[in-house]
Design an enzyme around this catalytic site. Structure first.
Site, PDB file in Angstrom:
ATOM      1  N   GLY A  15       0.766  -1.200   0.152  1.00  0.00           N
ATOM      2  CA  GLY A  15       0.021   0.012  -0.018  1.00  0.00           C
ATOM      3  C   GLY A  15       0.725   1.292   0.093  1.00  0.00           C
ATOM      4  N   ARG A  94      -5.331  -8.253  -8.968  1.00  0.00           N
ATOM      5  CA  ARG A  94      -6.414  -9.057  -9.588  1.00  0.00           C
ATOM      6  C   ARG A  94      -6.798  -8.383 -10.683  1.00  0.00           C
ATOM      7  NH1 ARG A  94      -8.330 -13.329  -6.498  1.00  0.00           N
ATOM      8  NH2 ARG A  94      -7.381 -13.050  -4.720  1.00  0.00           N
ATOM      9  N   HIS A 112       1.106   1.040 -13.243  1.00  0.00           N
ATOM     10  CA  HIS A 112       1.582  -0.159 -13.580  1.00  0.00           C
ATOM     11  C   HIS A 112       2.972   0.259 -13.629  1.00  0.00           C
ATOM     12  CE1 HIS A 112       2.407  -3.764 -15.514  1.00  0.00           C
ATOM     13  NE2 HIS A 112       3.163  -3.443 -16.323  1.00  0.00           N
ATOM     14  N   ASP A 144      -9.848  -1.088 -18.536  1.00  0.00           N
ATOM     15  CA  ASP A 144     -10.861  -1.600 -19.366  1.00  0.00           C
ATOM     16  C   ASP A 144     -10.491  -2.947 -19.042  1.00  0.00           C
ATOM     17  OD1 ASP A 144      -8.566  -2.652 -20.583  1.00  0.00           O
ATOM     18  OD2 ASP A 144      -8.865  -1.298 -22.420  1.00  0.00           O
ATOM     19  N   GLU A 145     -11.218  -3.736 -19.815  1.00  0.00           N
ATOM     20  CA  GLU A 145     -11.508  -5.175 -19.700  1.00  0.00           C
ATOM     21  C   GLU A 145     -10.168  -6.104 -19.899  1.00  0.00           C
ATOM     22  OE1 GLU A 145     -14.942  -7.522 -20.471  1.00  0.00           O
ATOM     23  OE2 GLU A 145     -16.095  -5.613 -20.046  1.00  0.00           O
ATOM     24  N   GLY A 146      -9.242  -5.315 -20.455  1.00  0.00           N
ATOM     25  CA  GLY A 146      -7.835  -6.359 -20.731  1.00  0.00           C
ATOM     26  C   GLY A 146      -7.019  -6.150 -19.599  1.00  0.00           C
ATOM     27  N   VAL A 147      -5.789  -6.717 -19.819  1.00  0.00           N
ATOM     28  CA  VAL A 147      -4.692  -6.514 -18.872  1.00  0.00           C
ATOM     29  C   VAL A 147      -3.821  -5.505 -19.002  1.00  0.00           C
ATOM     30  CG1 VAL A 147      -2.869  -7.778 -17.780  1.00  0.00           C
ATOM     31  CG2 VAL A 147      -4.806  -9.160 -18.244  1.00  0.00           C
ATOM     32  N   LYS A 175       9.597   5.391  -6.772  1.00  0.00           N
ATOM     33  CA  LYS A 175       9.414   6.687  -6.455  1.00  0.00           C
ATOM     34  C   LYS A 175       8.735   7.563  -7.576  1.00  0.00           C
ATOM     35  CE  LYS A 175      14.132   7.328  -4.036  1.00  0.00           C
ATOM     36  NZ  LYS A 175      15.166   6.319  -4.562  1.00  0.00           N
ATOM     37  N   GLU A 177       6.158   6.304  -9.308  1.00  0.00           N
ATOM     38  CA  GLU A 177       4.867   5.918  -9.156  1.00  0.00           C
ATOM     39  C   GLU A 177       4.151   6.960  -7.994  1.00  0.00           C
ATOM     40  OE1 GLU A 177       3.959   1.679  -8.270  1.00  0.00           O
ATOM     41  OE2 GLU A 177       5.649   1.321  -9.299  1.00  0.00           O
TER      42      GLU A 177
HETATM   43  C1  GRF Z   1       3.415  -1.250  -7.380  1.00  0.00           C
HETATM   44  O1  GRF Z   1       4.695  -1.655  -8.125  1.00  0.00           O
HETATM   45  C2  GRF Z   1       2.370  -0.880  -8.428  1.00  0.00           C
HETATM   46  O2  GRF Z   1       2.947  -0.357  -9.624  1.00  0.00           O
HETATM   47  C3  GRF Z   1       1.688  -2.432  -8.854  1.00  0.00           C
HETATM   48  O3  GRF Z   1       1.767  -2.853  -7.501  1.00  0.00           O
HETATM   49  C4  GRF Z   1       2.732  -2.319  -6.797  1.00  0.00           C
HETATM   50  C5  GRF Z   1       1.838  -2.068  -5.620  1.00  0.00           C
HETATM   51  O4  GRF Z   1       2.854  -1.396  -4.434  1.00  0.00           O
HETATM   52  N1  GRF Z   1       0.567  -2.313  -9.555  1.00  0.00           N
HETATM   53  P1  GRF Z   1       2.211  -0.773  -3.436  1.00  0.00           P
HETATM   54  O5  GRF Z   1       1.343  -2.044  -2.431  1.00  0.00           O
HETATM   55  O6  GRF Z   1       1.720   0.693  -3.829  1.00  0.00           O
HETATM   56  O7  GRF Z   1       3.572  -0.311  -2.501  1.00  0.00           O
END
Ligand code: GRF
Length: 219
Positions: A15, A94, A112, A144-147, A175, A177
């Site tokens: 998180g 998921r 991502h 959307d519905e894809g990955v 960092k 993100e």
């Molecule tokens: C992150 O690397 C995010 O890009 C991916 O899952 C990870 C989650 O990290 N979708 P956190 O739980 O927010 O620390």
């Protein structure tokens, strides 16, 4: 849209992105509130973060539902009940079911850890190291519905060095993100994201600020 955007966060683990969003709200950079954290994992550290900030949390495990449709219909119901306007996938491990997506069209955001459309799915950082790319990064996109296929909102790039491991690259990407996820939510809260097919147009944004360098102080 109300003055303060109501968020619902879905997370499965540590998180840290959830925390970055909470911090951005508490610093006054993001006019939003998190109405609820929903997790599929009773051991998720994200629950502790919710408790620390007086945010309601609910544990919903797929195995307690008859099927995927029932699971995601229930999640949608819990979110709607609390007036959630935007759903945030902050490390929700998921593939989200269509019952949730159809009730929140272009109102679910995911982060991502790669520059999509490269390296979708699990272990985006490991895929980048193994492939040998020189630049990777992270992407915030609508779901959307894809990955990892939905319209891309914002991306940040980082270098990949010869001696990088999955861990060292993950750290560098993380960092970024934490910068771009709150920033993308802020753009949404300001009504500045326009979805045009696959493309997301950011109203009133400098071109060079959008692609690789979202302003740090605002995130
Ligand atoms: C992150 O690397 C995010 O890009 C991916 O899952 C990870 C989650 O990290 N979708 P956190 O739980 O927010 O620390």
């Amino acid at each position: 849209m109300s003055d303060i955007l109501t968020l619902g966060v879905l997370a499965s683990g540590r998180g840290s992105n959830f925390q970055a969003i909470i911090d951005s709200i508490e610093k006054g950079h993001l006019r939003a509130r998190v109405a609820v954290l929903i997790t599929d994992n009773p051991g998720a550290y994200a629950i502790e973060r919710a408790k620390n900030h007086n945010i309601e949390h609910i544990v919903l495990r797929p195995r307690d539902f008859t099927d995927k449709d029932a699971y995601y219909s229930h999640i949608a119901h819990e979110l709607e009940k609390r007036g959630v306007e935007l759903v945030i996938l902050a490390g929700f491990m998921r593939i989200v079911g269509k019952r949730l997506i159809e009730r929140f069209p272009n109102r679910i955001m995911n982060i991502h850890p790669a520059l999509l459309p490269s390296f979708p799915g699990l272990h985006g950082q490991r895929q980048a190291v193994e492939y040998g790319v020189k630049i990777s990064g992270c992407t915030v996109h609508f779901v959307d519905e894809g990955v990892d296929t939905g319209p891309i909102i914002i991306q940040a790039a980082v270098p990949v060095y010869d001696d990088d491991t999955e861990e060292s690259l993950s750290e560098r990407i993380l960092k970024q993100e934490h910068r771009i996820f709150p920033y993308a939510i802020r753009l949404y809260s300001e009504g500045r994201l326009m979805v045009d097919g696959r493309r997301v147009i950011i109203k009133g944004e400098r071109r060079d600020a959008v692609i690789t360098n979202p302003p740090l102080e605002e995130a």
